[in-house]
Scaffold this active site. Structure first.
Site, PDB file in Angstrom:
ATOM      1  N   CYS A 146      40.829  43.726  49.974  1.00 10.92           N
ATOM      2  CA  CYS A 146      41.187  44.157  48.705  1.00 10.92           C
ATOM      3  C   CYS A 146      41.965  45.416  48.745  1.00 10.92           C
ATOM      4  CB  CYS A 146      40.153  44.075  47.839  1.00 10.92           C
ATOM      5  SG  CYS A 146      39.079  45.455  48.107  1.00 10.92           S
ATOM      6  N   HIS A 283      35.804  47.780  45.023  1.00  7.16           N
ATOM      7  CA  HIS A 283      37.013  47.121  45.056  1.00  7.16           C
ATOM      8  C   HIS A 283      38.146  47.477  44.699  1.00  7.16           C
ATOM      9  CE1 HIS A 283      38.467  42.896  45.184  1.00  7.16           C
ATOM     10  NE2 HIS A 283      38.488  42.924  43.900  1.00  7.16           N
ATOM     11  N   ASN A 303      43.816  40.596  40.336  1.00  6.71           N
ATOM     12  CA  ASN A 303      42.929  40.952  41.561  1.00  6.71           C
ATOM     13  C   ASN A 303      43.311  39.978  42.781  1.00  6.71           C
ATOM     14  OD1 ASN A 303      40.395  41.004  42.708  1.00  6.71           O
ATOM     15  ND2 ASN A 303      39.087  39.701  41.102  1.00  6.71           N
TER      16      ASN A 303
END
Length: 335
Positions: A146, A283, A303
Protein backbone atom coordinates in the site's frame (compact mmCIF):
# COMPACT_ATOMS: atom_id res chain seq x y z
CA UNK A 1 2.63 7.87 15.36
CA UNK A 2 1.76 6.14 18.57
CA UNK A 3 3.97 3.58 20.29
CA UNK A 4 3.27 0.45 22.30
CA UNK A 5 1.11 -2.44 21.12
CA UNK A 6 -1.87 -0.74 19.46
CA UNK A 7 -3.45 -3.87 18.04
CA UNK A 8 -3.93 -5.23 21.52
CA UNK A 9 -5.75 -2.07 22.47
CA UNK A 10 -8.08 -2.36 19.47
CA UNK A 11 -8.82 -6.06 19.91
CA UNK A 12 -9.40 -5.89 23.64
CA UNK A 13 -11.66 -2.86 23.30
CA UNK A 14 -13.80 -4.52 20.63
CA UNK A 15 -13.92 -7.83 22.49
CA UNK A 16 -14.97 -6.20 25.74
CA UNK A 17 -17.79 -4.33 24.08
CA UNK A 18 -18.70 -7.02 21.61
CA UNK A 19 -18.86 -10.44 23.10
CA UNK A 20 -21.20 -9.71 26.03
CA UNK A 21 -23.71 -8.59 23.40
CA UNK A 22 -23.78 -12.02 21.82
CA UNK A 23 -24.12 -14.34 24.79
CA UNK A 24 -27.87 -14.35 24.36
CA UNK A 25 -30.87 -16.42 23.38
CA UNK A 26 -30.85 -19.05 20.65
CA UNK A 27 -32.82 -16.68 18.41
CA UNK A 28 -30.14 -14.00 18.67
CA UNK A 29 -27.35 -16.52 18.16
CA UNK A 30 -29.13 -17.74 15.02
CA UNK A 31 -28.91 -14.22 13.64
CA UNK A 32 -25.13 -14.50 13.56
CA UNK A 33 -24.99 -18.07 12.30
CA UNK A 34 -23.65 -18.41 8.75
CA UNK A 35 -25.08 -21.63 7.33
CA UNK A 36 -23.13 -23.99 5.10
CA UNK A 37 -25.29 -22.79 2.19
CA UNK A 38 -24.49 -19.16 2.98
CA UNK A 39 -20.79 -19.98 3.17
CA UNK A 40 -21.02 -21.81 -0.17
CA UNK A 41 -22.52 -18.66 -1.67
CA UNK A 42 -19.69 -16.62 -0.17
CA UNK A 43 -17.00 -18.89 -1.62
CA UNK A 44 -18.66 -18.82 -5.03
CA UNK A 45 -19.05 -15.04 -5.06
CA UNK A 46 -15.46 -14.36 -4.01
CA UNK A 47 -13.88 -17.26 -5.93
CA UNK A 48 -12.60 -19.16 -2.91
CA UNK A 49 -11.68 -22.82 -3.22
CA UNK A 50 -11.74 -24.69 0.10
CA UNK A 51 -12.07 -28.45 0.34
CA UNK A 52 -15.39 -29.14 2.05
CA UNK A 53 -15.04 -30.12 5.73
CA UNK A 54 -11.29 -29.58 5.65
CA UNK A 55 -9.69 -27.73 8.56
CA UNK A 56 -9.26 -24.66 6.36
CA UNK A 57 -12.92 -24.81 5.32
CA UNK A 58 -14.00 -24.90 8.96
CA UNK A 59 -11.59 -22.12 9.93
CA UNK A 60 -12.75 -19.86 7.08
CA UNK A 61 -16.39 -20.58 7.86
CA UNK A 62 -15.77 -19.59 11.49
CA UNK A 63 -14.03 -16.37 10.40
CA UNK A 64 -17.10 -15.38 8.37
CA UNK A 65 -19.35 -16.12 11.34
CA UNK A 66 -17.15 -14.00 13.60
CA UNK A 67 -17.25 -11.19 11.05
CA UNK A 68 -21.04 -10.96 11.36
CA UNK A 69 -20.61 -10.19 15.06
CA UNK A 70 -18.15 -7.40 14.26
CA UNK A 71 -20.58 -6.01 11.68
CA UNK A 72 -23.37 -5.83 14.26
CA UNK A 73 -21.08 -3.98 16.67
CA UNK A 74 -19.77 -1.56 14.06
CA UNK A 75 -23.22 -0.91 12.56
CA UNK A 76 -24.63 -0.13 16.01
CA UNK A 77 -22.97 3.28 15.68
CA UNK A 78 -24.60 4.01 12.31
CA UNK A 79 -27.50 6.10 13.54
CA UNK A 80 -27.19 9.20 11.34
CA UNK A 81 -27.51 9.72 7.57
CA UNK A 82 -24.48 8.81 5.43
CA UNK A 83 -23.05 6.58 8.17
CA UNK A 84 -20.64 3.86 7.17
CA UNK A 85 -22.06 0.39 6.64
CA UNK A 86 -20.22 -2.82 7.51
CA UNK A 87 -20.91 -6.33 6.27
CA UNK A 88 -19.74 -9.36 4.30
CA UNK A 89 -17.07 -8.56 1.72
CA UNK A 90 -13.98 -10.16 0.14
CA UNK A 91 -12.07 -10.01 3.45
CA UNK A 92 -14.68 -11.71 5.64
CA UNK A 93 -13.01 -15.13 5.63
CA UNK A 94 -9.75 -13.68 6.94
CA UNK A 95 -9.12 -13.55 10.67
CA UNK A 96 -8.38 -10.05 11.93
CA UNK A 97 -4.73 -10.98 12.40
CA UNK A 98 -4.44 -12.38 8.87
CA UNK A 99 -6.00 -9.23 7.46
CA UNK A 100 -3.58 -6.98 9.33
CA UNK A 101 -0.56 -9.10 8.41
CA UNK A 102 -1.45 -9.17 4.71
CA UNK A 103 -2.88 -5.74 3.98
CA UNK A 104 -1.94 -3.31 6.76
CA UNK A 105 1.83 -3.17 6.34
CA UNK A 106 2.57 0.56 6.16
CA UNK A 107 4.23 2.53 8.93
CA UNK A 108 4.67 6.26 9.27
CA UNK A 109 7.63 8.24 10.49
CA UNK A 110 6.77 11.05 12.87
CA UNK A 111 5.96 14.24 10.96
CA UNK A 112 6.23 17.84 12.24
CA UNK A 113 3.05 19.73 12.97
CA UNK A 114 1.93 21.90 10.08
CA UNK A 115 2.73 25.53 10.87
CA UNK A 116 1.56 27.24 7.67
CA UNK A 117 -1.51 29.33 7.04
CA UNK A 118 -4.96 28.13 6.09
CA UNK A 119 -5.96 28.73 2.49
CA UNK A 120 -8.80 31.20 2.27
CA UNK A 121 -11.73 30.89 -0.10
CA UNK A 122 -11.66 27.13 -0.54
CA UNK A 123 -14.49 25.56 -2.55
CA UNK A 124 -17.12 23.69 -0.53
CA UNK A 125 -16.27 20.53 -2.47
CA UNK A 126 -13.24 19.52 -4.48
CA UNK A 127 -12.29 16.30 -6.24
CA UNK A 128 -9.16 15.81 -8.34
CA UNK A 129 -10.97 13.06 -10.25
CA UNK A 130 -13.06 15.79 -11.88
CA UNK A 131 -9.84 17.12 -13.44
CA UNK A 132 -9.06 13.66 -14.90
CA UNK A 133 -5.73 13.47 -13.07
CA UNK A 134 -6.39 10.45 -10.84
CA UNK A 135 -5.60 7.00 -12.22
CA UNK A 136 -8.08 4.13 -11.76
CA UNK A 137 -8.23 2.16 -8.51
CA UNK A 138 -5.62 -0.60 -8.34
CA UNK A 139 -5.50 -3.87 -6.39
CA UNK A 140 -2.42 -4.60 -4.32
CA UNK A 141 -3.61 -8.19 -3.80
CA UNK A 142 -1.93 -10.26 -1.06
CA UNK A 143 1.12 -7.99 -0.86
CA UNK A 144 1.77 -5.31 1.76
CA UNK A 145 2.52 -2.71 -0.91
CA UNK A 146 0.00 0.00 0.00
CA UNK A 147 2.86 2.40 0.79
CA UNK A 148 4.13 2.11 -2.80
CA UNK A 149 0.64 2.54 -4.32
CA UNK A 150 0.08 5.67 -2.22
CA UNK A 151 3.37 7.29 -3.27
CA UNK A 152 3.05 6.38 -6.96
CA UNK A 153 -0.58 7.53 -6.98
CA UNK A 154 0.45 10.97 -5.75
CA UNK A 155 3.34 11.24 -8.22
CA UNK A 156 1.35 10.27 -11.30
CA UNK A 157 -1.44 12.68 -10.36
CA UNK A 158 0.90 15.62 -9.77
CA UNK A 159 2.61 14.81 -13.07
CA UNK A 160 -0.75 15.00 -14.86
CA UNK A 161 -1.70 18.23 -13.05
CA UNK A 162 1.49 19.71 -14.48
CA UNK A 163 0.18 19.22 -18.00
CA UNK A 164 1.37 15.73 -18.91
CA UNK A 165 -0.95 12.98 -20.00
CA UNK A 166 -2.17 10.88 -17.09
CA UNK A 167 -0.43 7.52 -17.08
CA UNK A 168 0.02 4.80 -14.52
CA UNK A 169 3.57 4.65 -13.26
CA UNK A 170 5.30 1.56 -11.95
CA UNK A 171 4.43 0.55 -8.41
CA UNK A 172 6.57 -2.55 -8.86
CA UNK A 173 9.63 -0.37 -9.47
CA UNK A 174 9.17 1.31 -6.09
CA UNK A 175 8.40 -2.04 -4.46
CA UNK A 176 11.58 -3.67 -5.80
CA UNK A 177 14.01 -0.76 -5.66
CA UNK A 178 13.16 1.31 -2.57
CA UNK A 179 15.88 -0.40 -0.54
CA UNK A 180 14.93 1.24 2.78
CA UNK A 181 11.58 -0.52 2.68
CA UNK A 182 10.64 -4.20 2.78
CA UNK A 183 8.68 -4.73 -0.41
CA UNK A 184 5.54 -6.79 0.17
CA UNK A 185 6.47 -7.01 3.86
CA UNK A 186 5.71 -3.33 4.33
CA UNK A 187 7.18 0.10 4.11
CA UNK A 188 7.04 3.82 4.76
CA UNK A 189 5.79 6.49 2.36
CA UNK A 190 8.41 8.83 3.81
CA UNK A 191 11.25 6.39 3.13
CA UNK A 192 9.99 5.80 -0.41
CA UNK A 193 9.69 9.52 -1.17
CA UNK A 194 13.06 10.28 0.40
CA UNK A 195 14.66 7.53 -1.69
CA UNK A 196 13.10 8.96 -4.86
CA UNK A 197 14.24 12.48 -3.94
CA UNK A 198 17.81 11.50 -3.05
CA UNK A 199 18.45 9.17 -5.97
CA UNK A 200 16.40 11.03 -8.60
CA UNK A 201 15.27 7.65 -9.89
CA UNK A 202 12.83 8.04 -12.77
CA UNK A 203 9.61 6.09 -12.40
CA UNK A 204 8.77 4.36 -15.66
CA UNK A 205 5.27 3.53 -16.93
CA UNK A 206 3.55 0.53 -15.40
CA UNK A 207 3.45 -1.05 -18.87
CA UNK A 208 7.28 -1.22 -18.84
CA UNK A 209 7.55 -2.58 -15.30
CA UNK A 210 4.23 -4.30 -14.46
CA UNK A 211 2.93 -5.10 -11.00
CA UNK A 212 3.47 -8.71 -9.80
CA UNK A 213 2.15 -8.55 -6.21
CA UNK A 214 5.47 -9.92 -4.97
CA UNK A 215 8.85 -8.41 -4.26
CA UNK A 216 11.34 -8.88 -7.08
CA UNK A 217 14.86 -7.89 -8.08
CA UNK A 218 15.24 -4.20 -8.89
CA UNK A 219 15.31 -3.48 -12.61
CA UNK A 220 17.59 -0.52 -13.30
CA UNK A 221 17.14 1.87 -16.22
CA UNK A 222 19.70 4.16 -17.85
CA UNK A 223 19.68 7.87 -17.02
CA UNK A 224 18.61 8.59 -20.58
CA UNK A 225 15.50 6.46 -20.14
CA UNK A 226 12.28 8.48 -19.90
CA UNK A 227 10.33 8.64 -16.67
CA UNK A 228 9.13 10.84 -13.83
CA UNK A 229 11.41 11.90 -10.97
CA UNK A 230 10.65 13.59 -7.65
CA UNK A 231 12.29 16.93 -6.85
CA UNK A 232 10.97 17.29 -3.33
CA UNK A 233 8.16 16.47 -0.95
CA UNK A 234 6.71 17.70 2.32
CA UNK A 235 5.30 15.65 5.19
CA UNK A 236 3.24 17.16 8.01
CA UNK A 237 0.94 16.30 10.87
CA UNK A 238 -2.36 18.16 10.35
CA UNK A 239 -3.99 17.01 13.60
CA UNK A 240 -6.53 19.67 14.59
CA UNK A 241 -5.90 21.48 11.30
CA UNK A 242 -7.96 19.60 8.75
CA UNK A 243 -9.15 22.83 7.13
CA UNK A 244 -5.51 23.66 6.37
CA UNK A 245 -5.15 20.11 5.06
CA UNK A 246 -7.96 20.83 2.60
CA UNK A 247 -5.90 23.76 1.32
CA UNK A 248 -2.87 21.51 0.83
CA UNK A 249 -4.97 19.10 -1.20
CA UNK A 250 -6.29 21.85 -3.49
CA UNK A 251 -2.91 23.57 -3.90
CA UNK A 252 -0.55 20.56 -4.09
CA UNK A 253 -2.60 17.77 -5.64
CA UNK A 254 -3.59 14.36 -4.26
CA UNK A 255 -1.84 13.58 -0.97
CA UNK A 256 -0.21 10.39 0.30
CA UNK A 257 -1.61 9.73 3.78
CA UNK A 258 -1.12 6.95 6.31
CA UNK A 259 -4.14 5.86 8.37
CA UNK A 260 -5.40 3.29 10.85
CA UNK A 261 -7.49 0.92 8.71
CA UNK A 262 -8.18 -1.95 11.13
CA UNK A 263 -11.97 -1.53 10.84
CA UNK A 264 -11.81 -1.27 7.04
CA UNK A 265 -11.78 -5.07 6.81
CA UNK A 266 -15.58 -4.93 7.06
CA UNK A 267 -16.32 -1.63 5.28
CA UNK A 268 -19.00 -1.61 2.57
CA UNK A 269 -19.60 2.10 2.00
CA UNK A 270 -20.77 5.39 3.51
CA UNK A 271 -18.88 7.87 5.66
CA UNK A 272 -16.73 6.50 8.49
CA UNK A 273 -17.42 8.61 11.58
CA UNK A 274 -16.71 6.29 14.52
CA UNK A 275 -14.63 3.34 15.77
CA UNK A 276 -11.65 4.17 13.56
CA UNK A 277 -8.94 5.10 16.03
CA UNK A 278 -5.62 6.79 15.35
CA UNK A 279 -3.79 4.60 17.86
CA UNK A 280 -1.45 3.30 15.20
CA UNK A 281 -1.08 4.10 11.50
CA UNK A 282 -0.84 0.97 9.39
CA UNK A 283 -2.13 1.61 5.86
CA UNK A 284 -1.19 4.11 3.14
CA UNK A 285 -3.80 5.55 0.79
CA UNK A 286 -4.32 8.50 -1.59
CA UNK A 287 -6.42 11.51 -0.57
CA UNK A 288 -8.07 12.91 -3.72
CA UNK A 289 -10.88 15.19 -2.58
CA UNK A 290 -13.38 16.39 0.00
CA UNK A 291 -17.04 17.38 0.27
CA UNK A 292 -18.35 19.73 2.96
CA UNK A 293 -21.90 19.96 1.58
CA UNK A 294 -24.46 18.27 3.78
CA UNK A 295 -24.58 17.27 7.43
CA UNK A 296 -21.38 15.21 7.43
CA UNK A 297 -18.32 16.68 5.66
CA UNK A 298 -15.98 13.98 4.40
CA UNK A 299 -12.67 13.20 2.76
CA UNK A 300 -12.58 11.18 -0.48
CA UNK A 301 -9.84 8.55 -0.29
CA UNK A 302 -8.65 6.13 -2.97
CA UNK A 303 -7.67 2.72 -1.64
CA UNK A 304 -5.65 -0.05 -3.33
CA UNK A 305 -7.92 -3.05 -2.66
CA UNK A 306 -9.71 -3.11 -6.01
CA UNK A 307 -13.04 -1.65 -7.13
CA UNK A 308 -15.13 -4.39 -5.48
CA UNK A 309 -14.25 -2.97 -2.05
CA UNK A 310 -15.99 0.04 -0.46
CA UNK A 311 -17.38 2.78 -2.70
CA UNK A 312 -15.97 1.31 -5.94
CA UNK A 313 -12.53 1.25 -4.35
CA UNK A 314 -12.92 4.48 -2.38
CA UNK A 315 -13.60 5.19 1.29
CA UNK A 316 -15.20 8.32 2.74
CA UNK A 317 -13.96 9.59 6.11
CA UNK A 318 -15.54 12.32 8.20
CA UNK A 319 -13.62 15.61 8.24
CA UNK A 320 -12.76 16.76 11.77
CA UNK A 321 -11.59 14.78 14.78
CA UNK A 322 -8.75 13.07 12.91
CA UNK A 323 -10.94 10.03 12.20
CA UNK A 324 -8.79 6.99 11.27
CA UNK A 325 -5.76 9.16 12.02
CA UNK A 326 -6.11 10.63 8.55
CA UNK A 327 -4.35 13.86 9.50
CA UNK A 328 -1.38 12.29 11.33
CA UNK A 329 0.92 11.87 8.34
CA UNK A 330 0.22 13.77 5.12
CA UNK A 331 2.74 14.00 2.27
CA UNK A 332 2.66 16.28 -0.78
CA UNK A 333 4.87 15.71 -3.82
CA UNK A 334 6.80 18.23 -5.98
CA UNK A 335 8.09 17.27 -9.43
Amino acid sequence: MRGGHPYLVVVVTVSTLLFPLFVRSGETEKKFNVSAEDFDSFTEKFHRFYKVNSEEFKSRHLNVQNSTKRHAYLNSFSTVPQSAEYGINRFSDFSQKEFRDLFLRAHADRAPLFSGLKTEGLPVKFDWRDKVVVAPVQNQEACGSCWAFSVVGAIQSVHAIGGSQLQQLSVQQVLDCSFRNKGCNGGSTYQALDWLKQTRVKLVPQSEYPYKAETGICHFFSQSHGGVSVKNFTAHDFSGQEEAMMGQLVERGPLAVVVDAVSWQDYLGGVIQHHCSSQHSNHAVLLVGYNTIGDVPYWIVQNSWGTAWGNEGYVYIKIGGNVCGIADYVAAVFL
